[in-house]
Design a protein around this motif. Structure first.
Motif, PDB file in Angstrom:
ATOM      1  N   SER A 174       1.108  -0.795  -0.034  1.00  0.00           N
ATOM      2  CA  SER A 174       0.337   0.172   0.022  1.00  0.00           C
ATOM      3  C   SER A 174       0.390   0.987  -0.181  1.00  0.00           C
ATOM      4  O   SER A 174       0.924   1.755  -0.652  1.00  0.00           O
ATOM      5  CB  SER A 174      -0.636   0.177   1.467  1.00  0.00           C
ATOM      6  OG  SER A 174      -1.303  -1.308   1.330  1.00  0.00           O
ATOM      7  N   PHE A 181     -11.439   9.571   1.927  1.00  0.00           N
ATOM      8  CA  PHE A 181     -11.238   7.349   1.381  1.00  0.00           C
ATOM      9  C   PHE A 181     -12.052   6.462   2.651  1.00  0.00           C
ATOM     10  O   PHE A 181     -11.347   7.289   3.558  1.00  0.00           O
ATOM     11  CB  PHE A 181     -10.982   6.444   0.458  1.00  0.00           C
ATOM     12  CG  PHE A 181      -9.074   7.002   0.741  1.00  0.00           C
ATOM     13  CD1 PHE A 181      -8.595   8.585   0.610  1.00  0.00           C
ATOM     14  CD2 PHE A 181      -8.725   5.902   1.578  1.00  0.00           C
ATOM     15  CE1 PHE A 181      -7.436   7.667   1.000  1.00  0.00           C
ATOM     16  CE2 PHE A 181      -7.356   6.279   1.910  1.00  0.00           C
ATOM     17  CZ  PHE A 181      -6.750   7.284   1.216  1.00  0.00           C
ATOM     18  N   ASP A 182     -12.678   5.570   2.364  1.00  0.00           N
ATOM     19  CA  ASP A 182     -13.349   4.541   3.743  1.00  0.00           C
ATOM     20  C   ASP A 182     -13.132   3.543   3.240  1.00  0.00           C
ATOM     21  O   ASP A 182     -13.673   3.170   2.087  1.00  0.00           O
ATOM     22  CB  ASP A 182     -14.433   5.139   4.395  1.00  0.00           C
ATOM     23  CG  ASP A 182     -15.410   4.704   5.819  1.00  0.00           C
ATOM     24  OD1 ASP A 182     -14.623   3.340   5.344  1.00  0.00           O
ATOM     25  OD2 ASP A 182     -15.666   4.244   5.532  1.00  0.00           O
ATOM     26  N   THR A 183     -12.776   2.655   3.727  1.00  0.00           N
ATOM     27  CA  THR A 183     -13.018   1.047   3.518  1.00  0.00           C
ATOM     28  C   THR A 183     -12.557   0.184   4.488  1.00  0.00           C
ATOM     29  O   THR A 183     -12.024  -0.571   4.837  1.00  0.00           O
ATOM     30  CB  THR A 183     -11.277   0.476   2.585  1.00  0.00           C
ATOM     31  OG1 THR A 183     -10.082   0.708   3.344  1.00  0.00           O
ATOM     32  CG2 THR A 183     -11.173   1.067   1.126  1.00  0.00           C
ATOM     33  N   MET A 235     -16.542   0.218   0.023  1.00  0.00           N
ATOM     34  CA  MET A 235     -14.980   0.911  -0.164  1.00  0.00           C
ATOM     35  C   MET A 235     -15.922   2.744  -0.903  1.00  0.00           C
ATOM     36  O   MET A 235     -16.348   2.417  -2.168  1.00  0.00           O
ATOM     37  CB  MET A 235     -14.537   0.729  -1.540  1.00  0.00           C
ATOM     38  CG  MET A 235     -13.054   1.922  -1.690  1.00  0.00           C
ATOM     39  SD  MET A 235     -12.194   1.494  -3.446  1.00  0.00           S
ATOM     40  CE  MET A 235     -13.543   1.745  -4.377  1.00  0.00           C
ATOM     41  N   VAL A 282     -14.611   6.306  -2.254  1.00  0.00           N
ATOM     42  CA  VAL A 282     -14.325   7.409  -2.472  1.00  0.00           C
ATOM     43  C   VAL A 282     -14.330   9.145  -3.076  1.00  0.00           C
ATOM     44  O   VAL A 282     -15.042   9.182  -3.805  1.00  0.00           O
ATOM     45  CB  VAL A 282     -12.439   6.894  -3.622  1.00  0.00           C
ATOM     46  CG1 VAL A 282     -11.627   7.655  -3.434  1.00  0.00           C
ATOM     47  CG2 VAL A 282     -12.124   5.577  -3.138  1.00  0.00           C
ATOM     48  N   HIS A 310     -10.018  -4.252  -1.260  1.00  0.00           N
ATOM     49  CA  HIS A 310      -9.772  -2.934  -0.850  1.00  0.00           C
ATOM     50  C   HIS A 310      -7.880  -2.509  -1.411  1.00  0.00           C
ATOM     51  O   HIS A 310      -8.209  -1.941  -2.296  1.00  0.00           O
ATOM     52  CB  HIS A 310      -9.861  -2.632   0.223  1.00  0.00           C
ATOM     53  CG  HIS A 310     -10.741  -2.566   0.549  1.00  0.00           C
ATOM     54  ND1 HIS A 310     -12.240  -2.093  -0.230  1.00  0.00           N
ATOM     55  CD2 HIS A 310     -11.717  -3.309   1.616  1.00  0.00           C
ATOM     56  CE1 HIS A 310     -13.534  -2.292   0.679  1.00  0.00           C
ATOM     57  NE2 HIS A 310     -12.968  -2.756   2.147  1.00  0.00           N
ATOM     58  N   LEU A 321      -8.623  -0.045  -4.335  1.00  0.00           N
ATOM     59  CA  LEU A 321      -8.595   1.768  -4.163  1.00  0.00           C
ATOM     60  C   LEU A 321      -7.531   2.622  -4.635  1.00  0.00           C
ATOM     61  O   LEU A 321      -7.868   3.507  -5.128  1.00  0.00           O
ATOM     62  CB  LEU A 321      -7.971   1.535  -2.193  1.00  0.00           C
ATOM     63  CG  LEU A 321      -7.810   2.875  -1.523  1.00  0.00           C
ATOM     64  CD1 LEU A 321      -8.985   4.170  -1.816  1.00  0.00           C
ATOM     65  CD2 LEU A 321      -7.175   2.635  -0.248  1.00  0.00           C
ATOM     66  N   VAL A 355      -9.389  10.296   6.132  1.00  0.00           N
ATOM     67  CA  VAL A 355      -9.357   9.133   5.898  1.00  0.00           C
ATOM     68  C   VAL A 355     -10.751   8.680   7.347  1.00  0.00           C
ATOM     69  O   VAL A 355     -10.585   8.891   8.156  1.00  0.00           O
ATOM     70  CB  VAL A 355      -7.995   7.782   5.934  1.00  0.00           C
ATOM     71  CG1 VAL A 355      -7.553   8.842   7.107  1.00  0.00           C
ATOM     72  CG2 VAL A 355      -8.000   6.400   5.399  1.00  0.00           C
ATOM     73  N   ALA A 367      -6.386   1.421   4.253  1.00  0.00           N
ATOM     74  CA  ALA A 367      -6.625   2.927   4.187  1.00  0.00           C
ATOM     75  C   ALA A 367      -5.294   3.305   4.898  1.00  0.00           C
ATOM     76  O   ALA A 367      -5.164   4.701   4.280  1.00  0.00           O
ATOM     77  CB  ALA A 367      -8.166   2.721   4.387  1.00  0.00           C
ATOM     78  N   THR A 374      -2.139   3.621   3.563  1.00  0.00           N
ATOM     79  CA  THR A 374      -2.386   5.222   1.833  1.00  0.00           C
ATOM     80  C   THR A 374      -2.499   6.110   1.572  1.00  0.00           C
ATOM     81  O   THR A 374      -1.453   7.014   2.076  1.00  0.00           O
ATOM     82  CB  THR A 374      -3.687   4.230   1.220  1.00  0.00           C
ATOM     83  OG1 THR A 374      -3.329   2.703   0.549  1.00  0.00           O
ATOM     84  CG2 THR A 374      -3.783   5.147  -0.284  1.00  0.00           C
ATOM     85  N   SER A 428     -14.692   6.115  11.663  1.00  0.00           N
ATOM     86  CA  SER A 428     -15.628   5.234  10.886  1.00  0.00           C
ATOM     87  C   SER A 428     -17.393   5.113  11.129  1.00  0.00           C
ATOM     88  O   SER A 428     -18.145   5.222  10.292  1.00  0.00           O
ATOM     89  CB  SER A 428     -15.253   3.978  11.012  1.00  0.00           C
ATOM     90  OG  SER A 428     -13.756   4.113  10.109  1.00  0.00           O
TER      91      SER A 428
END
Lengths: 333, 242
Positions: free
Chosen positions: A93, B6-8, B13, B15, B35, B39, B62, B75, B78, B95
């Motif tokens: 990632s 973004f949210d995973t 997912m 974005v 993801h 993503l 995020v 997430a 990244t 979240s």
């Protein structure tokens, strides 16, 4: 050409800057050994959590120690597998994010190839060669006809040799990871217990270490039941002799069958002193035209420098990954 | 402010690329997909749709958890690496708050987002929609046995709107405890919406990039067992850098 390499396949978070595949400008490792020592082995969920804590720190430190900025980097490389999936995902990632945000090519690297190419950082690989890759997760004999070509001619059918060391280390009662301690104890003991050398007579190059591990555990348990005290150093020496004998026997045989110029010892267990010394002697006596390459101790364990070294070869061969690169826990060479 | 959000955290997912309050591009996928595979390509696609380069971004927002550990780490890693590479701000948002924010139109109401944490446990918290249409915390996010949480909610003299796909799955159990004080509105989006996330993150304090980690709200099992028998010395590091 400068490559920023990232490795997170097991319990070390590492980043390095490698120039032209052979010059190590930096190699930063955040080792989680202390953390996993608490549990007697690597706990995957905890390894993944530590990787997130350290990933950007080690990358930044690698650039600082190399005295360069991202602007001077030409490509980003990352271990895509094999390894623990949750751990690999952190490096993957992060590498994708840097490659995308900095507009750099992304090079996927096989962890085992990394171990072999670690030798290129202090020496020069010449082909064809035979590599013995030994670590906590791997025991493989790899024939490389030329740079970037890999043929696994032998591998373990059960435990990796380093895994066997760790398991019997727990039985003897030394802290994780057991290999280093067993190696030290073995120096003060004698090979008295005649543990099995599995598959040593068979004409293939595969290994098996679970039988050796069981024989060891049985020996210890039977003695305990009879209230007999066995010498721990002798136990360590006997185990080590059996493990090293098989590794060397098969490596030498394979090096005679294949037309190799070099034998490369690679992986975490390459730090084992008996293996280093005995293999050196065996190559000298039995393979007069073959050179043995043993990486310096600092490059035997998991690190990103070796990933950068392997990435350079992959890069020259045109290997690239896209933004959908995923971790490949069971990746083979 | 130019935001990528973004949210995973769970199956979905989401974005979004947002300029201030204005949504420029958004994608939400709510089928079980990896993801790690989807993503970054989605981020790339949406930035292209918005006609932005990554260098134009000013903030990464995020969803920091709770949720599925692997999704959270993809997430978080990244997000922190993008923010570090671009030299821009990073903000983490709960979240659960992202889901609660889907009920923004219900001013003054109490909102309870829920994620299934398995073995009878849930990740949840309690939020209220304030006058600005923002979900604000009444009871912080927690990992708790469902029965215990519903018992707590039953003792609050309020109607509560439950949000999240996992909340719908345990509708009957919730109703048993809260009877007619539990609402499940079809008008509320039940999946995370990265545009809502961007708006929550736009007004939140910036976080330190290097030390940013997901809010798991739960220790790894081995860690919990170890801590039950040991204490970590102050300043003791479990990871050595060399």
């Amino acid at each position: 050409m400068k490559i920023l390499a990232i490795e997170s396949s097991c319990d070390e978070t590492s980043a390095a800057v490698i120039e032209d595949g052979c010059r190590q400008l930096s190699n930063v490792v955040a080792s989680q050994i202390k953390s996993h020592k608490r549990f007697g082995g690597v706990v995957p969920e905890i390894a993944s959590r530590h990787h997130v804590e350290f990933i950007t720190l080690v990358i930044e430190e690698a650039l600082q120690r190399a005295q360069c900025t991202l602007k001077e980097i030409d490509a980003v490389a990352v271990t895509e597998g094999p390894g623990l999936v949750g751990a690999l995902l952190i490096g993957v990632s992060a590498a994708k994010a840097i490659a995308y945000a900095a507009g750099l090519p992304l090079i996927p690297v096989n962890h085992i190839a990394g171990h072999i190419y670690a030798a290129n950082l202090n020496d020069t690989l010449e082909f064809p060669l035979l590599a013995l890759v030994v670590s906590g997760g791997h025991t493989e004999l790899v024939y490389m006809k030329e740079s970037g070509s890999y043929e696994i001619i032998g591998e373990t059918r059960d435990d990796a040799v380093g895994e066997a060391y760790d398991k019997i280390g727990r039985v003897i009662g030394v802290p994780y990871p057991g290999g280093k301690h067993i190696d030290e104890m073995a120096h003060h003991g004698k090979d008295r217990y005649n543990f099995p050398r599995a598959m040593i007579k068979e004409d293939h190059y595969d290994f098996s270490f679970s039988g050796l591990k069981s024989a060891f555990i049985n020996k210890v348990h039977n003695a305990q039941q009879r209230d007999e005290v066995l010498d721990s150093n002798d136990l360590a020496a006997s185990f080590q002799a059996a493990a090293v004998d098989v590794l060397i026997d098969k490596t030498i045989r394979a090096a005679k069958e294949y037309p190799v110029k070099q034998v490369v010892l690679a992986g975490g267990v390459a730090a084992n002193s008996a293996l280093r010394n005995e293999l050196a002697k065996a190559v000298e006596h039995e393979l007069p035209n073959v050179r043995l390459i043993v990486p310096p101790l600092s490059l035997t364990g998991d690190n990103a420098a070796m990933i950068g070294a392997a990435a350079y070869i992959a890069y020259t061969r045109g290997e690239r990954a896209e933004l959908d690169l995923n971790a490949k826990p069971g990746l083979s060479l | 402010m130019k935001i990528l959000a973004f949210d995973t955290s769970n199956t979905a997912m989401s974005v979004a690329v947002v300029d201030g309050q204005q949504l420029l591009a958004e994608k939400t996928v709510n089928v079980r997909k990896n993801h790690s595979i989807q993503l970054m390509p989605t981020i790339d696609l949406l930035l292209q749709d918005a006609k932005w380069t990554p260098q134009m971004l000013e903030r990464i927002v995020v969803a920091e958890g709770p949720g599925s550990y692997t999704g959270l780490r993809i997430a978080a890693t990244t997000a922190k690496t993008l923010a570090w590479t671009l030299g821009i701000d990073l903000v983490g948002v709960s979240s659960l708050q992202v889901l609660a924010q889907n009920a923004a139109m219900l001013e003054g109401q109490w909102i309870c987002p829920l994620f299934d944490a398995r073995r009878g446990n849930f990740y949840t918290g309690l939020y209220r929609i304030n006058m600005d249409g923002q979900a604000v915390v009444i009871e912080p996010d927690t990992h708790i046995a469902l029965v215990e949480w519903l018992d707590y909610l039953a003792h609050q003299d309020k109607t509560i709107y439950f949000v999240g796909e996992d909340a719908w799955k345990i509708k009957d159990t919730i109703k048993k405890h809260l009877a007619d004080r539990a609402y499940f509105s079809k008008a509320i989006l039940q999946t995370p919406d990265a545009w809502q996330l961007s708006q929550l993150g736009a007004c939140k304090e910036v976080t330190d990039i290097h030390t940013f980690v997901p809010q798991y709200l739960k220790l790894a099992e081995a860690e919990a067992n170890w801590l039950a028998r040991h204490t970590l010395q102050e300043g003791e590091s479990l990871v050595d850098t060399y």
